[in-house]
Design an enzyme around this catalytic site. Structure first.
Site, PDB file in Angstrom:
ATOM      1  CD  GLU A   1      -1.271   1.187   3.338  1.00  0.00           C
ATOM      2  OE1 GLU A   1      -2.157   0.588   3.961  1.00  0.00           O
ATOM      3  OE2 GLU A   1      -0.309   1.749   3.900  1.00  0.00           O
TER       4      GLU A   1
ATOM      5  CG  ASP B   1      -5.149  -1.632   0.523  1.00  0.00           C
ATOM      6  OD1 ASP B   1      -4.517  -2.692   0.603  1.00  0.00           O
ATOM      7  OD2 ASP B   1      -5.017  -0.699   1.345  1.00  0.00           O
TER       8      ASP B   1
END
Lengths: 383, 691
Positions: A89, A146
């Site tokens: 991320e 993500d």
């Protein structure tokens, strides 16, 4: 869930109308529309049109300060509050910021490090955790959806901005793999983005599938059709918005970080604190950054943002009580952005100049909030 | 919830408003200043006609307070009294509006407002006609909608339409199309359908009805359009099917629905036949392409091939070429598929990816086939220009398996920089060992201790017999043609036929050896070997190494142009590393380490899991319900090759495919070590992650 919320809506209608009638003076009867509009707020009219990320960050000093604190020479993004580990991320965030800052040299370092160190899975996804103090440094073969989304999005934006074929190819490979391996496109609740390949589906957990709404990176979903047009990214956005509504018992309830959907009923997932905390706090940032969502989607975040502007709290979603405070002032920038976007609230003076002593996570979110404002809400920055 | 709530509220409000005197709607401003009781006041006789002269007088002077007072007075006398519709409107003898209408017609709305303002200032009590004001408002609302439309602000259009129902219901058909599209694009499907329905209900013009159906098909899922079709046909005044002129469009939308997995019903053969004839007649590549993709989806690859070819001949684009390449691949015409993908790689990145993936299978075969030097050269060029880890490892294995270790090193270095999955790093280490770069090889083995069991296995061999490597025999020198040095990269020489023959010879010998070795000898050998292995790894494993993979390579074009490109400015130094740990920790998703059988224990993983994962992540099926698991993949995905081509292969060829993997022994081919039985029952669900 839908039927239940309809019932709530009908109840709300009755109350609203009843209120209007009961309070209206005999002669000067008020317009019910005005009354009700005030009750639910006028519709939010956000700007959701597609905006290119390349070159959009207009704060070179903030970017310089960020690089100096968090990006190592080799291209690793360092989580300063967390034993100097790295996450997929974080690599994705920094890659996005580098494209936005038109900093090709740093972008190449970041992507070079990311693929050389995190693409150790035997598919096109990215291992989520790297800790150089350990042997081996990759701490988990699992991905984080993500992280993959952010990296694919950054690559797609970089490919477009710098007209670069290798980056476009890499973006497409990750985006397509993600859509094939972690999205359940046809569930009763729409297109579910699992948080990772392993560990979150119905077959993995008794309360599964489990989702994390902050993994629905709305601005990424709006842009990935440039490299993988065959994927229903819009469907994912819609499901993200629907889940936001479905996952709260009342319109004012904040969503928990991790949400279990067993039996297609949403509730906080087992084994995780039932809190609105470091994950879910990104949801309003992503909504605003993409310019999606209606007033009802923002309502709980706005209330949260306005309740404690300086030090927004971590909230127990069941009791609604504050159970702690977010570390780092950068989180407050999300609250400030939401207040401005939804309610016209004034941004604090330091919004455009992130503090120099923040740790990686709040500092990153602050810079992203600033970028979002510069891309979509120039009126917020004007005052 | 908000959507339903708002819809309900608006419905309720609309009902309330419509019950109010209509006159109040004629003039927006009046609504705020005059408060009128609703029609609930009950029936009153119409015997006496109220005298509204005073009311009109005050209105003409725009004296709102007096208007209100007079209105209240009249209301007391006549409870049913409603203000006249033209209370604020113009009457005969008013200033001529012609000039204003001209401005209106010329879209000079700002100027129009200005003049109205000025005139009202000059002539207190004057107001433009209600007709002009209403049309002006509508025009401005329309302009607003189309301004949003130009910027793609669909949410804005949708909320605007919801908030101004009056406009939405009375707008011109073009605005209504836009509003419906906005509802559809923002997921408010039932609202969109309602708008289309209302257009059909209120329009008899057949052109408008046809166009509306086309708009609906562009905006809605075909499932919803089918329902709309039924509805619209009900209100049709035509004796024939009024939608016959768009029958082709309807079929096209149905085909698209099938391709998107949105339609379960078959399309009738007659209907399809009509569409195919139409597509052939028009010679439009997109129409032919649609037919082709449908045939592909139905796995009628022969027909798809003809259709894709026709589409290409008539100017089909890179996506059509992509379909053609996949069809050729599905028909096992891989060589042709490779040509098509290569030719169309520049305009569409999908083709470049397909090109790299198509040849990868040949490149990574254990006994590499002969490939023409030109094909190898262009594969190497595409790989280095696109910095493809997939392509680089393919070339690495091809070179390694044909005994070209320097070339193999060149490509494996890049592959490990770009995509260091286990098999690739394994190939790199094998190559380094061949080149006697033992220090580098050991560094890699130690770096990936705990992550890549195949690497650690090089120091802690399993108990299985492995046949010798053909490059160890005399044929090595004859195993390949000459490599070609290019500017910035090197192309492997083609593999020669001697390799395959040697491999077969070694296999036969290996089988003999296996069969003739007595069991007792094996057991004794194992005990001895254990000692030998432990002695051999001393000083080599575990040793402290850098945690990061330092390899970096730029894509070729960039490397050339960026020879003097600036290094990034202002990055920080890595934090001082602590002492490199010697004990590996468990990594969730990774199987047992071969070193464990020799007593090298691992520490628990970051989330305190103590046991290895079996099967490892690389062998697990993706979550149930994903495309990957359901094999409902996008047909453009290369993995489909097994499903497509596997069925057609002969038994011998199938075996060839199964073994055509590098490295030689795959996960899952061998069972886990027997002393790790406990590992087998480990659930993998412990792999969770938190911030």
């Amino acid at each position: 869930m839908r039927i239940a919320s309809l019932a709530v809506a009908a109840l709300g209608l009755a109350v609203a109308l009843g209120l209007a009638v009961a309070l209206a003076p005999a002669v000067t009867r008020a317009e019910p529309i005005a009354e009700i509009s005030a009750a639910i707020g006028v519709p939010l009219s956000l700007d959701a049109h597609k905006i290119k990320l390349g070159g959009a960050l207009k704060s070179p000093e903030a970017w310089m300060a960020y690089k100096k604190r968090f990006i190592a020479e080799q291209g690793r993004v360092i989580d300063t509050a967390n034993d100097h580990v790295s996450h997929s991320e974080g690599q994705g965030y920094a890659m996005l910021l580098a494209v936005a800052a038109n900093d090709r040299a740093t972008f190449d370092r970041l992507w070079g490090w990311t693929r050389a160190n995190l693409m150790v899975r035997n598919d096109e996804l990215v291992a989520w955790r790297f800790d150089p103090q350990h042997r081996p440094a990759v701490g988990d073969m699992n991905n984080a959806s993500d992280g993959d989304l952010l990296i694919a999005w950054a690559l797609a934006e970089a490919a477009e901005y710098w007209d670069d074929l290798p980056l476009r190819m890499a973006a497409r490979r990750i985006a397509v793999e993600l859509s094939r391996k972690v999205v359940l496109f046809k569930t009763k609740m729409g297109a579910l983005l699992l948080p990772a390949v392993a560990g979150f589906n119905a077959s993995d957990r008794s309360d599964g599938p489990v989702v994390n709404l902050s993994y629905y990176v709305f601005p990424a979903l709006a842009r990935l059709d440039s490299v993988a047009p065959e994927v229903d990214w819009a469907g994912l956005t819609q499901t993200g918005l629907d889940l936001l509504e479905a996952s709260r018992p009342t319109p004012q309830t904040l969503p928990a970080d991790w949400i279990a959907l067993e039996g297609w009923r949403a509730r906080p997932a087992e084994g995780f604190a039932p809190e609105f905390a470091y994950n879910a706090v990104r949801i309003p940032l992503y909504l605003a950054w993409a310019g999606v969502g209606e007033r009802a989607h923002y309502a709980p975040f706005l209330a949260w943002a306005q309740r404690a502007k300086e030090a927004p709290p971590i909230v127990d979603v069941a009791s609604g009580k504050d159970v702690g405070q977010f570390g780092g002032g950068g989180i407050a920038s999300i609250a400030a952005l939401v207040s401005c976007v939804v309610d016209g609230g004034k941004l604090p003076a330091d919004f455009a100049a992130p503090r120099a002593n923040e740790d990686y996570y709040p500092a990153t979110l602050h810079l992203l909030a600033l970028l979002a404002a510069q891309m979509r809400y120039s009126s917020c920055l004007a005052n | 919830m908000s959507r339903q709530l708002r819809a309900l509220l608006l419905t309720a409000c609309a009902a309330t408003s419509s019950a109010a005197p209509s006159a109040l709607h004629a003039e927006g401003a009046a609504r705020q200043s005059i408060v009128v009781a609703s029609a609930a006041a009950g029936a009153t006789s119409e015997r006496e006609k109220p005298d509204d002269l005073a009311l009109r007088y005050y209105a003409s002077l725009d004296q709102r307070a007096r208007v209100r007072a007079e209105f209240s007075r009249l209301r007391r006398l006549y409870p049913n009294f409603e203000p006249p519709a033209d209370l604020y409107g113009p009457r005969r003898g008013d200033v001529d509006e012609a000039g204003l209408w001209e401005l209106f017609a010329a879209d000079k709305l700002d100027e129009l407002h200005e003049i109205i303002r000025a005139r009202r200032k000059d002539m207190p009590g004057w107001r433009p006609s209600a007709d002009l004001m209403r049309k002006l408002e509508q025009k401005e609302q329309r302009n607003k909608i189309f301004a949003f439309w130009r910027e793609g602000r669909w949410l804005d259009i949708a909320s605007f339409a919801r908030d101004s129902r009056f406009f939405a219901a009375n707008a011109d058909v073009e605005s209504q199309w836009t509003i419906a599209e906005a509802f559809a694009r923002t997921g408010q499907i039932s609202e969109a359908i309602d708008v289309y329905k209302s257009i059909f209900a209120s329009n008899e013009d057949k052109h408008i009805r046809l166009a509306t159906m086309q708009k609906a098909m562009a905006a809605l899922h075909m499932g919803d359009v089918e329902a709309l079709l039924v509805e619209a046909r009900k209100s049709s005044k035509e004796p024939e099917d009024e939608f016959a002129p768009v029958a082709i469009d309807i079929t096209r939308a149905r085909i698209v629905a099938v391709l998107r997995d949105e339609r379960k019903d078959e399309i009738s053969p007659q209907e399809l036949q009509r569409f195919e004839s139409f597509a052939k007649l028009t010679r439009e590549p997109q129409q032919l392409g649609l037919v082709a993709w449908l045939q592909y989806k139905r796995r009628d690859f022969r027909a798809a091939l003809e259709s894709f070819k026709a589409a290409i001949e008539h100017g089909g684009d890179a996506m059509i070429a992509h379909g053609l390449a996949h069809t050729l691949r599905a028909l096992d015409l891989r060589r042709e598929a490779e040509e098509v993908a290569y030719a169309w790689r520049a305009p569409l990145v999908n083709n470049g990816i397909l090109f790299l993936d198509l040849l990868e299978r040949d490149l990574t075969q254990e006994t590499p086939p002969y490939l023409e030097p030109a094909r190898l050269a262009r594969y190497a060029a595409v790989t280095i220009e696109s910095a493809s880890g997939e392509g680089a490892q393919g070339l690495g294995w091809y070179a390694y398996n044909s005994c070209q270790f320097d070339v193999a090193r060149f490509w494996f270095e890049r592959a490990v920089a770009w995509f260091p999955k286990e098999a690739t790093v394994y190939g790199y280490v094998l190559t380094l060992k061949r080149l006697r770069q033992d220090k580098e090889a050991l560094e890699l083995i130690n770096r990936y201790d705990g992550l890549f069991p195949k690497l650690v296995e090089l120091l802690f061999p399993d108990d299985y017999y492995h046949p010798p490597f053909p490059c160890d025999s005399r044929i090595a020198a004859k195993a390949h043609g000459p490599a070609v040095k290019m500017a910035g990269y090197v192309v492997p020489g083609p593999a020669g036929p001697a390799l395959a023959a040697e491999r077969d010879r070694l296999r036969v010998e290996a089988d003999k050896k296996e069969a003739t070795t007595p069991d007792a000898a094996k057991v004794a050998a194992q005990a001895q070997q254990r000692e030998r292995v432990l002695k051999a790894v001393r000083g080599k494993f575990p040793i402290a190494v850098a945690a990061e993979n330092p390899l970096r390579f730029q894509p070729l074009a960039q490397a050339r142009s960026a020879a003097g490109s600036p290094a990034p400015v202002g990055l920080r130094a890595e934090p001082q590393p602590g002492k490199a740990p010697l004990v590996a920790r468990r990594v969730p998703g990774v199987g047992p380490m071969p070193s464990e059988r020799y007593g090298f224990l691992l520490s628990p993983s970051w989330n305190a899991v103590d046991l290895a994962t079996w099967p490892p992540a690389s062998e697990q099926v993706a979550p149930v319900g994903t495309q990957w698991a359901n094999q409902e993949a996008d047909p453009a995905w290369i993995g489909q090759q097994k499903a497509d081509a596997g069925a057609k292969l002969t038994a011998g060829a199938a075996e060839h495919v199964a073994t055509a993997m590098a490295p030689r022994t795959r996960y899952g081919a061998a069972p886990p070590p027997p002393n790790l039985a406990a590992v087998l029952s480990l659930p993998t669900s412990k792999q969770s992650q938190t911030r």
